[in-house]
Design an enzyme around this catalytic site. Structure first.
Site, PDB file in Angstrom:
ATOM      1  N   HIS A   1      22.498  47.236  23.763  1.00  0.00           N
ATOM      2  CA  HIS A   1      21.946  45.645  23.877  1.00  0.00           C
ATOM      3  C   HIS A   1      22.827  44.908  23.367  1.00  0.00           C
ATOM      4  O   HIS A   1      23.042  44.319  22.505  1.00  0.00           O
ATOM      5  CB  HIS A   1      20.822  45.888  22.350  1.00  0.00           C
ATOM      6  CG  HIS A   1      19.647  46.661  22.908  1.00  0.00           C
ATOM      7  ND1 HIS A   1      18.220  46.412  23.327  1.00  0.00           N
ATOM      8  CD2 HIS A   1      19.330  47.950  22.411  1.00  0.00           C
ATOM      9  CE1 HIS A   1      17.216  47.470  23.384  1.00  0.00           C
ATOM     10  NE2 HIS A   1      18.240  48.845  22.852  1.00  0.00           N
TER      11      HIS A   1
ATOM     12  N   SER B   1      45.394  27.514  29.092  1.00  0.00           N
ATOM     13  CA  SER B   1      44.183  26.163  29.851  1.00  0.00           C
ATOM     14  C   SER B   1      45.472  25.041  29.689  1.00  0.00           C
ATOM     15  O   SER B   1      46.156  24.895  28.301  1.00  0.00           O
ATOM     16  CB  SER B   1      43.301  25.904  28.237  1.00  0.00           C
ATOM     17  OG  SER B   1      43.078  24.583  27.955  1.00  0.00           O
TER      18      SER B   1
ATOM     19  N   LYS C   1      44.654  28.387  23.807  1.00  0.00           N
ATOM     20  CA  LYS C   1      43.652  29.730  25.136  1.00  0.00           C
ATOM     21  C   LYS C   1      45.338  30.664  26.114  1.00  0.00           C
ATOM     22  O   LYS C   1      45.718  30.137  26.564  1.00  0.00           O
ATOM     23  CB  LYS C   1      43.047  28.887  26.311  1.00  0.00           C
ATOM     24  CG  LYS C   1      41.618  27.973  25.311  1.00  0.00           C
ATOM     25  CD  LYS C   1      40.875  28.723  24.862  1.00  0.00           C
ATOM     26  CE  LYS C   1      39.580  29.478  25.922  1.00  0.00           C
ATOM     27  NZ  LYS C   1      39.108  28.569  26.770  1.00  0.00           N
TER      28      LYS C   1
ATOM     29  N   GLU D   1      36.855  37.186  35.245  1.00  0.00           N
ATOM     30  CA  GLU D   1      35.789  36.241  35.596  1.00  0.00           C
ATOM     31  C   GLU D   1      35.709  36.569  36.997  1.00  0.00           C
ATOM     32  O   GLU D   1      34.344  35.906  37.803  1.00  0.00           O
ATOM     33  CB  GLU D   1      36.263  34.656  34.741  1.00  0.00           C
ATOM     34  CG  GLU D   1      36.042  34.931  33.331  1.00  0.00           C
ATOM     35  CD  GLU D   1      36.740  33.601  32.614  1.00  0.00           C
ATOM     36  OE1 GLU D   1      36.123  32.019  33.082  1.00  0.00           O
ATOM     37  OE2 GLU D   1      38.089  33.992  32.316  1.00  0.00           O
TER      38      GLU D   1
END
Ligand code: ARG
Length: 463
Positions: free
Chosen positions: A153, A274, A280, A287
Site C-alpha cells: 500500500h 526546469s 528542479k 516519466e
C-alpha cells in the site's frame, strides 16, 4: 498492375487512403529476401526457367542496393513495398520480372514479410531484455545488503534490501523474455505460397521456401496463412506486459529520486532541469518510460480492434497492422534502452534507505514472529502483544529496538534479551532466509546464479 481491367487512374484521395508505401517501405529487406527465395523455388520446381530466376535474383540484388543507398524512388501510385520493388525490377530486367509473381499474391507476400520483421523484432527485444537483466543483477549484487523499506500500500511494511527489490525485476523480465521467445517460436511458420487465399495449381515447394527463409515449416492452411495476425498480436502482448513492468519500475524511480524518498539519484546525464524552477531535477526519462507504456498498450489494443470483426481471408483493414507494430516495437526498444541507462546511472543513498527501513515500526512482524518461535505463542496472540508494544514505543516516541526490555516485559513478562536479535532492519532482513526471501545471502546467491546463466547465454543479436 491491374491495367487490364481498369480504364482510369484512382482518385487522389483513393490513392492516399490506399497507399501503404510511406510505412511499409520498412519491410524492403524482408520483401526482397522472400522474393529471392520464391524465385529460386520457382526455378527449382520448373515453374520458371533458371535463366529468368537468375535475372530476377540479380535484379533484386540491385534493387536492394539502391534502397540501401537511398537511391530508390518510392512511388505512392505503386501502393506498397511489394509493387514498388517489382516495378523497379521490371525496369531493370524487363519482362522476366513479370514471372516473379507466379504462384503468389501480395496477401501471402505481406504475411511473410511481416513475419520476418516480427521475428527479428522479437530477437532484438529479447537481446535488449537480457542486457537489462544483466545490469539489474549486477546492481543487485552491489546492493545485496543495502536495507530499504519494503512496501505494501506504499506504506513501509517490512525491511528488504535494494538488491532484493532489483531482483524482482530480473524475474519479471525473465518472464517477458520467455513470452517473446514463445511468440517467436509460434510465429516461425512460413505463409509464402498460400497465394491469394486458396493455394495455387503450380507445383511449388513450400518447404523449400520455408527453409530458405529460416522458418521451421510452412503454414498448414492457406486461408489461415493470409488472415492470421496472431504473430503480431502475440509480439505486442508480450511487449505490452513488458512495458508495464518497465513502467512500474519507472514509477519507483520517480518516487525514489524525489526529495521525500531521496533513496536514489540520477546523474545530470539522466535528469532534466526546469526552465523556471532552478532547484528542479526531473526524472523525465523514467516519466517517459511510464508514459510510453500507454502507447505500447494502445498499439496492441489498436490491432485487436482492427482484427476482431474481419471475415476470412484477407481484407484491406489488415494493412492497418503495420504502423502500430512498428511503433510498439520501436517504443519498447527505446524504453528498454532508457531503463538500462538509468539502472547503470543511478546512485543509491544507503544511509537514507536504511533510516527509512527502520522507521514506521517495520520490524513489528519480526517481534511477533519471535514471540511465536521463542515463546511458542499462537501467532494471533503474538500479533496482539506486538501491537501493544508498538503502541508503547509510539507513546515513548522511540523505535522498537530502542524500547527497554523492562518496558516490553510490562506487556509480556516472558520476553528476554534475545528479542533484540531480530529487531532493527538489518537483523530483520538477515533473518529472512526462506527460499526467495530478502536475506542478503539469498540475494547475493540469486544475483550470482542469474548472472552466470545470463552471461552463458548465446543470444542471437540481430543484424
Ligand atoms: N499493402 C498491403 C498490406 O499491407 C499488401 C496486401 C495487399 N493485398 C491486396 N489484396 N490488396 O496489407
Amino acid at each position: 498492375m491491374w491495367g487490364g481491367r481498369f480504364a482510369s487512374a484512382p482518385d487522389s484521395i483513393m490513392e492516399e487512403i490506399n497507399a501503404s508505401i510511406d510505412f511499409d517501405r520498412a519491410l524492403f529487406r524482408q520483401d526482397i529476401a522472400a522474393s529471392r527465395a520464391h524465385a529460386a523455388m520457382l526455378a527449382k520446381t520448373g515453374v520458371i526457367t533458371q535463366a529468368d530466376a537468375a535475372a530476377i535474383d540479380d535484379g533484386l540484388t540491385q534493387v536492394l542496393r539502391e534502397i540501401e543507398a537511398g537511391e530508390f524512388t518510392f512511388s505512392r501510385a505503386l501502393e506498397d513495398i511489394h509493387m514498388n520493388v517489382e516495378s523497379r525490377l521490371a525496369e531493370i530486367i524487363g519482362p522476366a520480372a513479370g514471372r516473379l509473381h507466379t504462384a503468389r499474391s501480395r496477401n501471402d507476400q505481406v504475411a511473410v514479410d511481416f513475419r520476418l520483421w516480427a521475428r527479428e523484432a522479437a530477437d532484438q527485444l529479447d537481446a535488449q531484455l537480457r542486457d537489462l537483466q544483466i545490469a539489474l543483477a549486477e546492481r543487485a549484487q552491489e546492493f545485496a545488503d543495502a536495507v530499504m523499506p519494503g512496501f505494501t500500500h506504499l506504506q513501509p511494511a517490512q525491511p528488504v534490501t535494494f538488491g532484493h527489490h532489483l531482483l524482482a525485476y530480473v524475474e519479471m523480465l525473465g518472464r517477458d523474455r520467455a513470452r517473446m521467445q514463445d511468440a517467436r517460436a509460434r510465429m516461425n511458420e512460413c505463409p509464402l505460397g498460400a497465394a491469394a487465399l486458396a493455394g495455387t495449381p503450380f507445383p511449388i515447394d513450400r518447404h523449400m521456401t520455408a527453409r530458405a527463409l529460416g522458418f521451421d515449416r510452412p503454414t498448414a492452411n492457406s486461408l489461415d496463412s493470409v488472415s492470421d495476425r496472431d504473430f503480431a498480436l502475440e509480439l505486442m502482448s508480450a511487449a505490452a506486459i513488458c512495458a508495464t513492468h518497465l513502467s512500474r519500475f519507472a514509477e519507483e524511480i520517480v518516487l525514489w529520486t524525489g526529495p521525500f524518498f531521496g533513496f536514489a539519484k540520477l546523474s545530470d546525464r539522466f535528469s532534466t532541469g526546469s526552465s523556471i524552477m532552478p532547484q528542479k531535477r526531473n526524472p523525465d526519462a523514467a516519466e517517459l518510460v511510464r508514459g510510453k507504456t500507454g502507447r505500447v498498450i494502445g498499439d496492441l489494443n489498436g490491432l485487436l480492434i482492427v482484427m476482431k470483426g474481419l471475415p476470412l481471408a484477407y481484407s484491406k483493414d489488415m494493412q492497418e497492422d503495420k504502423e502500430g507494430v512498428f511503433d510498439c516495437v520501436h517504443t519498447l526498444s527505446l524504453c528498454l534502452a532508457a531503463t538500462l541507462g538509468m539502472v547503470r546511472d543511478m546512485s543509491v543513498d544507503r544511509a537514507r534507505m536504511k533510516a527509512a527501513a527502520g522507521a514506521g515500526y517495520s520490524t513489528a512482524t519480526d517481534l511477533a514472529d519471535w514471540l511465536v518461535r521463542r515463546l511458542n505463542m499462537p501467532f494471533r496472540q503474538a500479533h496482539h502483544v506486538t501491537g501493544r508494544i508498538v503502541a508503547l514505543a509510539e507513546t515513548n516516541g522511540v523505535g522498537l529496538e530502542q524500547l527497554a526490555l523492562e518496558q516490553m516485559q510490562t506487556v509480556e513478562p516472558a520476553i528476554t534479551i534475545d528479542v533484540f536479535s531480530v529487531l532493527g532492519p538489518e537483523k530483520s532482513v538477515a533473518s529472512r532466509t526462506s527460499y526467495g526471501g530478502a536475506a542478503p545471502a539469498n540475494v547475493n546467491a540469486q544475483a550470482g546464479t542469474w548472472l552466470k546463466r545470463l552471461k552463458r547465454e548465446d543470444v542471437k543479436h540481430p543484424g
